[in-house]
Motif scaffolding. Structure first.
Motif, PDB file in Angstrom:
ATOM      1  N   GLN A  92     -21.094 -96.080  40.135  1.00  0.00           N
ATOM      2  CA  GLN A  92     -21.469 -95.911  41.219  1.00  0.00           C
ATOM      3  C   GLN A  92     -20.024 -96.518  42.550  1.00  0.00           C
ATOM      4  OE1 GLN A  92     -24.125 -94.980  43.048  1.00  0.00           O
ATOM      5  NE2 GLN A  92     -24.744 -94.428  41.184  1.00  0.00           N
ATOM      6  N   ALA A  93     -19.286 -97.242  41.644  1.00  0.00           N
ATOM      7  CA  ALA A  93     -18.343 -97.221  42.495  1.00  0.00           C
ATOM      8  C   ALA A  93     -17.413 -96.600  42.690  1.00  0.00           C
ATOM      9  CB  ALA A  93     -17.066 -98.762  42.020  1.00  0.00           C
ATOM     10  N   VAL A  94     -17.408 -95.445  41.471  1.00  0.00           N
ATOM     11  CA  VAL A  94     -16.687 -94.269  41.996  1.00  0.00           C
ATOM     12  C   VAL A  94     -16.500 -93.487  42.651  1.00  0.00           C
ATOM     13  CG1 VAL A  94     -15.411 -92.542  40.605  1.00  0.00           C
ATOM     14  CG2 VAL A  94     -15.429 -94.394  39.550  1.00  0.00           C
ATOM     15  N   LYS A  95     -18.050 -92.677  42.510  1.00  0.00           N
ATOM     16  CA  LYS A  95     -18.907 -91.764  43.807  1.00  0.00           C
ATOM     17  C   LYS A  95     -18.791 -92.614  44.820  1.00  0.00           C
ATOM     18  CE  LYS A  95     -22.017 -90.528  40.381  1.00  0.00           C
ATOM     19  NZ  LYS A  95     -23.194 -90.054  39.229  1.00  0.00           N
ATOM     20  N   ALA A  96     -18.538 -93.790  45.344  1.00  0.00           N
ATOM     21  CA  ALA A  96     -18.799 -94.749  46.865  1.00  0.00           C
ATOM     22  C   ALA A  96     -16.668 -93.965  47.095  1.00  0.00           C
ATOM     23  CB  ALA A  96     -19.678 -95.911  46.632  1.00  0.00           C
ATOM     24  N   GLY A  97     -16.086 -93.788  46.113  1.00  0.00           N
ATOM     25  CA  GLY A  97     -15.220 -93.748  46.679  1.00  0.00           C
ATOM     26  C   GLY A  97     -13.986 -95.191  46.679  1.00  0.00           C
ATOM     27  N   ALA A  98     -14.254 -95.622  45.191  1.00  0.00           N
ATOM     28  CA  ALA A  98     -12.985 -96.402  45.061  1.00  0.00           C
ATOM     29  C   ALA A  98     -12.180 -95.505  44.041  1.00  0.00           C
ATOM     30  CB  ALA A  98     -14.013 -97.576  44.287  1.00  0.00           C
TER      31      ALA A  98
END
Length: 216
Positions: A92-98
């Protein structure tokens, strides 16, 4: 150049300790924030190079703050620093742009290196988490979708993109291709613009979806 940092965590002692550790290693700690709403508001004002973001911020979500910050501030990179290494939290963090994900068990030396590498554009993950993310992208790539043809990349841009998908850092790519680190960065930035992507994690996902991580 000094790397500017903002730290987001709802535990004051932890937040202040990380700020102190980074300041002692030469980083410019611009601000701290206790929750997602404050993080987004303060980030707009100080525009740090890197935001260290916790995921669980009491009643608010670091994922939401990550999405807002990366959406509004394309020059600011988010590195998650969380106690959780759970599959869903990482994805979820990576998909949010992390740009990367570090667990809080990391040493100060690992944290300092991660922040510096994140500021340089490298995706940084605690051991084992990068493979999880890339594995998920490969599974997603097994169900191709129809759409417009991809933008045309130069031969060198495609070569760099292939090595990004294999997990090489900018320095490793420069050594492999016998070109400068700056030239690699120029190719990466050009490719990001052409593909309308935000960071190397998204770039790696694109490459995997198009089979560029596979030899031959």
């Amino acid at each position: 150049m000094t790397v500017s940092v903002m730290i987001v965590d709802d535990h004051p002692i932890w937040r202040d300790g990380v700020a102190r550790d980074l300041a002692e290693h030469g980083f410019d700690v611009k601000a701290t924030a206790p929750d997602a709403e404050a993080a987004t508001r303060i980030a707009r004002a100080v525009r740090p190079d890197v935001v260290l973001m916790d995921i669980n911020l009491g009643g608010t979500s670091g994922v939401d703050a990550t999405r807002a910050i990366t959406g509004e501030l394309p020059d600011t990179r988010v590195l998650v620093l969380s106690a959780s290494g759970e599959h869903d939290d990482v994805l979820q963090a990576v998909k949010a742009g992390a740009s990367g994900y570090l667990v809080k068990s990391a040493s100060v030396a690992e944290l300092v290196d991660a922040v510096r590498r994140t500021s340089e554009g490298d995706p940084v993950f605690t051991a084992g988490l990068a493979g999880m993310v890339l594995g998920e992208y490969r599974r997603m790539a097994d169900a191709p979708t129809a759409g417009d043809p991809p933008p045309r990349l130069t031969e060198r841009e495609t070569e760099v993109l292939r090595l990004v998908a294999k997990g090489l850092t900018a320095k490793q790519i420069a050594d492999r291709l016998v070109i400068s680190h700056r030239t690699v960065e120029n190719h990466v930035q050009s490719t990001l613009r052409k593909l309308q992507l935000h960071n190397r994690v998204e770039l790696a996902r694109y490459a995997i979806e198009h089979g560029l991580d596979r030899d031959g």
